[in-house]
Enzyme design. Sequence first.
Site, short mmCIF file in Angstrom:
data_model
loop_
_atom_site.label_atom_id
_atom_site.label_comp_id
_atom_site.label_asym_id
_atom_site.label_seq_id
_atom_site.Cartn_x
_atom_site.Cartn_y
_atom_site.Cartn_z
N HIS A 108 0.88 -1.17 0.00
CA HIS A 108 0.00 0.00 0.00
C HIS A 108 0.92 1.22 0.00
O HIS A 108 2.03 1.16 0.54
CB HIS A 108 -0.83 0.11 1.28
CG HIS A 108 -1.72 -1.05 1.59
ND1 HIS A 108 -1.28 -2.15 2.26
CD2 HIS A 108 -3.04 -1.24 1.36
CE1 HIS A 108 -2.29 -3.00 2.42
NE2 HIS A 108 -3.37 -2.47 1.88
N ASP A 111 2.56 2.01 3.24
CA ASP A 111 3.50 1.01 3.77
C ASP A 111 4.94 1.40 3.44
O ASP A 111 5.85 1.14 4.24
CB ASP A 111 3.29 -0.38 3.14
CG ASP A 111 1.90 -0.93 3.34
OD1 ASP A 111 1.26 -0.54 4.32
OD2 ASP A 111 1.46 -1.75 2.50
N GLU A 239 -10.55 -7.21 -4.41
CA GLU A 239 -10.35 -8.24 -3.39
C GLU A 239 -11.61 -8.34 -2.53
O GLU A 239 -11.89 -7.46 -1.71
CB GLU A 239 -9.14 -7.85 -2.54
CG GLU A 239 -8.78 -8.91 -1.52
CD GLU A 239 -7.50 -8.56 -0.76
OE1 GLU A 239 -6.58 -7.96 -1.36
OE2 GLU A 239 -7.45 -8.85 0.43
N GLU A 275 -8.80 -13.88 -1.12
CA GLU A 275 -8.05 -14.11 0.11
C GLU A 275 -8.71 -15.22 0.93
O GLU A 275 -9.92 -15.21 1.15
CB GLU A 275 -7.95 -12.81 0.93
CG GLU A 275 -7.19 -13.02 2.22
CD GLU A 275 -6.68 -11.71 2.82
OE1 GLU A 275 -6.30 -10.82 2.05
OE2 GLU A 275 -6.66 -11.62 4.06
N HIS A 278 -10.78 -14.25 3.99
CA HIS A 278 -11.99 -13.50 3.60
C HIS A 278 -13.09 -14.47 3.17
O HIS A 278 -14.28 -14.24 3.42
CB HIS A 278 -11.69 -12.53 2.46
CG HIS A 278 -10.69 -11.47 2.82
ND1 HIS A 278 -10.30 -10.49 1.94
CD2 HIS A 278 -10.02 -11.21 3.97
CE1 HIS A 278 -9.42 -9.68 2.52
NE2 HIS A 278 -9.23 -10.12 3.76
N ASP A 303 -4.45 -13.92 -2.12
CA ASP A 303 -3.83 -13.50 -0.87
C ASP A 303 -3.88 -14.70 0.06
O ASP A 303 -4.94 -15.10 0.54
CB ASP A 303 -4.59 -12.31 -0.26
CG ASP A 303 -4.03 -10.98 -0.73
OD1 ASP A 303 -3.19 -10.99 -1.66
OD2 ASP A 303 -4.42 -9.94 -0.18
N ASP A 314 -10.51 -11.88 11.08
CA ASP A 314 -9.48 -12.04 10.07
C ASP A 314 -8.12 -12.17 10.76
O ASP A 314 -7.44 -11.17 10.97
CB ASP A 314 -9.54 -10.78 9.18
CG ASP A 314 -8.82 -10.95 7.87
OD1 ASP A 314 -8.39 -12.07 7.57
OD2 ASP A 314 -8.69 -9.95 7.15
N ASP A 316 -5.44 -13.71 9.70
CA ASP A 316 -4.30 -13.60 8.77
C ASP A 316 -3.10 -14.45 9.19
O ASP A 316 -1.96 -13.97 9.21
CB ASP A 316 -3.85 -12.13 8.64
CG ASP A 316 -4.77 -11.31 7.75
OD1 ASP A 316 -5.53 -11.90 6.96
OD2 ASP A 316 -4.72 -10.07 7.83
N ASP A 346 -0.54 -12.50 2.44
CA ASP A 346 -1.21 -11.47 3.23
C ASP A 346 -1.42 -12.08 4.62
O ASP A 346 -2.54 -12.39 5.02
CB ASP A 346 -2.52 -11.06 2.58
CG ASP A 346 -3.07 -9.78 3.16
OD1 ASP A 346 -2.54 -9.34 4.19
OD2 ASP A 346 -4.04 -9.23 2.61
C1 XUL Z 1 -7.41 -6.73 4.49
C2 XUL Z 1 -6.62 -7.11 3.32
C3 XUL Z 1 -5.78 -6.04 2.71
C4 XUL Z 1 -5.70 -6.10 1.22
C5 XUL Z 1 -4.98 -4.94 0.59
O1 XUL Z 1 -8.15 -7.76 5.05
O2 XUL Z 1 -6.61 -8.24 2.92
O3 XUL Z 1 -4.52 -6.11 3.27
O4 XUL Z 1 -5.09 -7.26 0.79
O5 XUL Z 1 -5.52 -3.72 0.92
CO CO Z 2 -5.59 -9.18 1.37
#
Ligand code: XUL
Ligand code: CO
Length: 443
Positions: A108, A111, A239, A275, A278, A303, A314, A316, A346
């Site tokens: 991003h 970042d 996404e 993702e 998600h 992702d 989430d 991650d 991610d």
């Molecule tokens: C948030 C997510 C983000 C996107 C990019 O859940 O996955 O990091 O991948 O904005």
């Molecule tokens: Co993501």
Amino acid sequence: MAKIIKGQQEFFKGIGQIKFEGTDSQNPLAFRWYNENQIVSGKTMKEHFKFACAYWHSFNGSGADPFGEPTHIFEWNKSSDPLERAKLKMDAAFEFITKMNIPYYCFHDCDIVDLTNDVLENEKRMKAITIYAKQKQQESGVKLLWGTANLFSNKRYMNGAATNPDFHVLAHAATQVKAAIDATIELGGENYVFWGGREGYMSLLNTNMKREKEHFAKFLHTAKDYARKNGFKGTFFIEPKPCEPSKHQYDYDAETVIGFLRQYNLLGDFKLNLEVNHATLAGHTFQHEMQVAADAGMLGSIDANRGDNQNGWDTDQFPNNINDVVEAMLVLLSSGGLQGGGINFDAKIRRNSTDSLDLFYAHLGGMDIFARALLIADKILTNSDYHVTRSQRYASFDQGKGAEFEKSNLTLDELRTYAIENGEPKLQSGKQEYLENLINRFI
Ligand code: XUL
Ligand code: CO
């Protein structure tokens, strides 16, 4: 092989480049399955996956949570000058990425350099750090899989970015997207991502959903037209995520996003970045999301991460469940692979994973589980009756009246006549347990 850049401060001391050593290796810092040049189903592993490191989790994520302060104390965060700090962070990032031999990265805007509330200052910072990133890419051979703009952290986006009821906020979001697209183009980024964390609502009581979605579509068209005019040839990805941080997000899941893109005439330029966690939040398996996208020719990028079965947010986490990844690789191989994208981790190490080695173990495990799953999925597809068992379920549509139905040649009356003439259908097993066992046999 990614080249480790010489002559800069070393942050991950005592760690060399991670190499493939095969399954007999006892070295915890070696790949046991990921062998980048090994050919599987006509492509190298490197080409199948296009692994990417996510800048935000690996080099910004501090381990802070709603209950506690940062636990990941980064050595590169020391300078009080924002650009100096950003460059040191980039040195560390490229050191890690090249030592891991990861071919791509993703970021991003905020970042790679800290942003302020001053548009002109932000544009200046983005340009400066882009020049530095370009040099790092050239020296290391690492490439940019995708860039994006963070349109959810700054407080101005609390009611959304492109879907904000205040046009003034939308204009600021557009400004950020313009700068992020400029950086992506300058860095040869292969794709550009939109994740709409706040493109949704917290309450329908104050929301005109129809108008917000129309604004969102117009925003995407405007951004896409700008990028194309300035030479961007890559793919745009949406996404999907159903919620978090908003109560409801418009890009709910793959099926919803495909419908939205079709409705607003965006199918030609956009595909999906799916993702894993998600999908879980949307009440789907990841394989479901992949199949939906693949069937529509929209499987762009992944992702990679995983959630936690005992909670509903989430988390991650890095992927490590072989059965789940094998099922995902079955879809990937059967549908001809990712269109333009790759596999971006991610994912974040846990708050209490505080050794610098933890980041290596996390990525190493993620890359290895994908490689191992790809090899298994390839064996299932080439050495078993997986496809035959699946296609035999539909054999009644391959000839006779079933085939006529598929060609739209049968009326409702003709279907009724067939039912009467052929009596009650015999029960046909779905063979689910047989197929589950088949997958475990190959694992
Ligand atoms: C948030 C997510 C983000 C996107 C990019 O859940 O996955 O990091 O991948 O904005
Ligand atoms: Co993501």
